[in-house]
Scaffold this active site. Structure first.
Site, PDB file in Angstrom:
ATOM      1  N   SER A   1       0.832  -1.200   0.000  1.00 39.61           N
ATOM      2  CA  SER A   1       0.000   0.000   0.000  1.00 39.61           C
ATOM      3  C   SER A   1       0.872   1.258   0.000  1.00 39.61           C
ATOM      4  O   SER A   1       1.607   1.494  -0.956  1.00 39.61           O
ATOM      5  CB  SER A   1      -0.959  -0.043   1.197  1.00 39.61           C
ATOM      6  OG  SER A   1      -1.943   0.942   1.090  1.00 39.61           O
TER       7      SER A   1
ATOM      8  N   ASP B   1      -9.694  -4.970  -4.604  1.00 38.34           N
ATOM      9  CA  ASP B   1      -9.105  -3.809  -3.939  1.00 38.34           C
ATOM     10  C   ASP B   1      -9.499  -2.536  -4.671  1.00 38.34           C
ATOM     11  O   ASP B   1      -9.458  -2.474  -5.904  1.00 38.34           O
ATOM     12  CB  ASP B   1      -7.581  -3.966  -3.915  1.00 38.34           C
ATOM     13  CG  ASP B   1      -6.871  -2.812  -3.225  1.00 38.34           C
ATOM     14  OD1 ASP B   1      -7.541  -2.027  -2.519  1.00 38.34           O
ATOM     15  OD2 ASP B   1      -5.644  -2.706  -3.394  1.00 38.34           O
TER      16      ASP B   1
ATOM     17  N   HIS C   1      -7.959  -5.245   0.349  1.00 39.93           N
ATOM     18  CA  HIS C   1      -6.765  -4.426   0.544  1.00 39.93           C
ATOM     19  C   HIS C   1      -6.158  -4.761   1.907  1.00 39.93           C
ATOM     20  O   HIS C   1      -6.860  -4.965   2.881  1.00 39.93           O
ATOM     21  CB  HIS C   1      -7.164  -2.946   0.502  1.00 39.93           C
ATOM     22  CG  HIS C   1      -6.008  -2.002   0.535  1.00 39.93           C
ATOM     23  ND1 HIS C   1      -5.297  -1.654  -0.586  1.00 39.93           N
ATOM     24  CD2 HIS C   1      -5.428  -1.324   1.558  1.00 39.93           C
ATOM     25  CE1 HIS C   1      -4.332  -0.811  -0.265  1.00 39.93           C
ATOM     26  NE2 HIS C   1      -4.394  -0.594   1.039  1.00 39.93           N
TER      27      HIS C   1
END
Length: 700
Positions: A433, A628, A658
């Site tokens: 991320s 995601d 995610h």
């Protein structure tokens, strides 16, 4: 309920139509059935589902005809348009399954009428909102350039999508339908998270001790298990107008001592788990183009001047250099926790490989502690030491502080690899991320500085575009419990400096110390309590809903529907065909996308970087998730690198949310995803041609 990638949508819609007819025939064919409130609710709901299904089939047909044009390649069929269709089909399969059960069991003495009617109403609401999302996605296809997933040049379109999001009802996705699109093994975890968050939100800000808050929250969490509609409404209320500090404190649950203890018990034991603080001294590194020359790298200075950088060294085996006095002098613990005093610990030679890790958390939360569980496994399976960087977090430390600290840590590791148990012949950057973003931008900074770039990058679901530009996968922020749009916008604004607070992070660990120990105690206790509630109540206490009004969820649904035309300012921007309107939220969100130019800086949003800043990057291996909201970030960035001739791979996991790396111990699917990330890192270490790590400095 999982959906096969190549499922024929026509079969699903045909089955849905037949199930609706069967139920309407059953419920409308008997005068006894028609007279009950449950039957009336079911008839109304099934007629709505039937209407949605008939309207959606041609929409899905139009997507299936073109969505392959947006894939990375033929072997990687993934993009936001495919995901929206997959989620819709998953919702329809749940409805079909429930409808078949109702048709076969309605006359049974054990049939729970109110429960089953509430289930159908919840999925009907979800179907209504998904219909709206697919219409919005159609507008994206019509307005975007061929093959483009983002509206990068259409600010008005993106702003209108944000405004539409702000008014749409979302609670149905956090109640009975919570996590229906994900792997079934993850649903209990998602229920625990949502129940914990709404319980904590009820007590947040009250002047109580940690134990007092824990007791209060545990007592209130039960009602959110018993009443899914209440849970969904509360979660929507919390996330519609998010308090960033609330979000930070809640997600630092993984920083608490209790949770870390559970994580360490379940994860691999390591010989070295060492926190160190590196002072802000200038570093000299050789130029990649001419090692006889050197360049000076300054310590991080943004916002408050030079400051130390915190890191964590994890190594499954004790290696040469890791027990040196020089390394121990950087210790943040007194005494440092190293297993050198154990006589059976055999010291291994330095590894030729080094993994440098940047954690995720939206640039605002978590540290290396939160990611220890999979890092320990990686160190064992890959046979490498891992240096994880605890960079300063926003909003106290907005861009470019985190990038400066990560780049400085990378440079320090190259100069001091002998202390880390490595010769650094091969260096890989890995992150998830926000950490994936930092892997890319640190490599870009290495190129512009002229020093050695890493031999490769493994980015898990990286954030490559820190804007609110619309894309089909970002429409999932309407339904995603882990990454709602309000959270995404808050994180972007914090990193861009829009919520900057002039203060230095506390000494030592710069996350947990700022949150306070009470929060950690509360959340760790709360998670355990919520888990117990779930185990006790799910499946067995649904019948206790009889203590509520039998049609409480029905009345709540009708109340929401009456507000479906309460946002005239939004209908000026988004038009739906045939008089259709999505359900509207009772509590309007105030989402403020930033117009700050910082978010379009290439070192913030590498997807927007010009080609000359990306040319010369090492091989980039991206591991994304089909469900995601940031999927399109990965697809578009991979396509951009490929079109430039840069080495890049894209692997897309199915049915995972995610942040799946942090969930690697919760299910077989997340464990497999972590193993794939390891395989990509192994590819970097085993590649024979290291030339990519010695690029020429790009032209300015």
């Amino acid at each position: 309920m999982r959906v096969a990638a190549e499922m024929d949508y026509r079969v699903v819609f045909s089955t849905l139509e037949q199930v609706c007819k069967d139920n309407l025939s059953l419920l409308c064919g008997s005068s006894d059935a028609q007279s009950t409130p449950v039957a009336e609710r079911l008839v109304t709901c099934i007629k709505r589902i039937q209407e949605h299904g008939r309207a959606l089939e041609p929409v899905v047909s139009s997507f299936t005809a073109v969505y392959h044009h947006y894939d990375f390649d033929d072997q990687t069929p993934a993009n936001g348009y495919r995901t929206l269709v997959k989620i819709l089909l998953s919702c329809l399969l749940h409805i079909i399954h429930k409808g078949q059960y109702i048709a076969s069991s309605y006359s049974s003495a054990f049939f729970r009428g109110d429960h089953n009617a509430s289930e159908m109403e919840a999925y009907c609401s979800a179907l209504c909102q998904l219909r709206a999302l697919l219409h919005l996605a159609q507008q994206l296809i019509n307005n975007n350039e061929y093959g483009q997933l983002y509206s990068l040049q259409d600010g008005d379109l993106s702003r209108s999508f944000v405004r539409e999001y702000s008014s749409m009802h979302k609670a149905c996705f956090y109640g009975r339908c919570l996590g229906f699109q994900f792997s079934p093994s993850l649903r209990p975890f998602l229920q625990t998270i949502i129940i914990s968050m709404v319980s904590y939100g009820e007590s947040y800000g009250k002047q109580k001790s940690g134990l007092g808050l824990a007791a209060l929250s545990l007592l209130t969490s039960g009602k959110y298990v018993i009443d899914p509609e209440h849970r969904g409404a509360e979660f929507e209320r919390i996330t519609q107008n998010l308090d960033l500090h609330f979000w930070k404190s809640f997600w630092n649950i993984t920083e608490s001592g209790l949770m870390r203890g559970f994580s360490r018990i379940a994860s691999n034991q390591v010989q070295m788990n060492f926190t160190l603080t590196v002072p802000p001294d200038p570093l000299k590194l050789p130029l990649a183009s001419d090692p006889s020359l050197s360049v000076t790298v300054s310590p991080p200075i943004a916002h408050w001047g030079p400051g130390p950088v915190h890191m964590r060294l994890i190594s499954y085996e004790l290696r040469e250099g890791q027990d040196s006095e020089e390394l121990l002098s950087f210790s943040r613990n007194d005494p440092p926790s190293v297993s050198t005093h154990l006589p059976w610990v055999q010291k291994q030679p330095r590894s030729s490989r080094l993994l440098i890790h940047f954690h995720g958390g939206g640039f605002v939360a978590q540290t290396s502690k939160s990611h220890e569980n999979y890092l320990r496994t990686w160190s064992k399976e890959l046979g490498v030491p891992i240096l994880s960087v605890d960079y300063s977090l926003s909003p106290e430390a907005p861009f470019p502080r985190a990038l400066e600290e990560c780049f400085y840590a990378y440079c320090w590791a190259l100069n001091n690899c002998h202390l880390l148990g490595s010769t650094a012949e091969k260096v890989c950057l890995a992150g998830d991320s926000a950490g994936g973003n930092l892997c890319i931008t640190v490599s870009m900074k290495a190129m512009t500085t002229g020093i050695r770039v890493p031999d490769g990058i493994m980015g898990a679901y990286p954030a490559t575009l820190l804007t609110t530009d619309a894309s089909p996968s970002r429409l999932l922020t309407l339904i995603d419990p882990l990454l709602p749009l309000s959270v995404l916008v808050k994180c972007i604004n914090a990193y861009a400096g829009m919520e900057y607070q002039t203060m230095q992070p506390a000494e030592g660990n710069n996350s947990l110390s700022a949150m306070g120990r009470d929060t950690a105690v509360l959340l760790s206790d709360l998670t355990q309590g919520a888990s117990n509630w779930i185990q006790s109540f799910l499946g067995s206490t649904q019948t206790s809903r009889s203590t509520h009004s039998p049609s409480s969820s029905h009345r709540r649904l009708e109340k929401i529907k009456t507000t479906s035309h309460s946002a005239p300012n939004l209908r000026d921007h988004i038009f739906y065909p045939g008089g259709f309107q999505p359900m509207r939220s009772e509590c309007q969100a105030h989402v403020h996308p930033t117009s700050c130019p910082v978010i379009r800086n290439p070192f913030v949003s590498p997807l927007l970087a010009p080609s000359n800043m990306l040319k010369g990057l090492p091989p980039v291996h991206i591991v994304a998730s089909a469900l995601d909201a940031l999927l399109d970030d990965s697809v578009m960035f991979a396509k951009k690198l490929r079109n430039m001739g840069q080495p890049v791979t894209l692997t897309v996991m199915e049915d995972l949310p995610h942040g799946f790396l942090s969930l690697s111990q919760l299910s077989k699917e997340t464990e497999v995803a972590s193993e794939i990330c390891m395989a990509r890192i192994r590819d970097v270490f085993q590649q024979e041609n290291p030339a990519a790590s010695l690029p020429e400095r790009p032209n300015d």
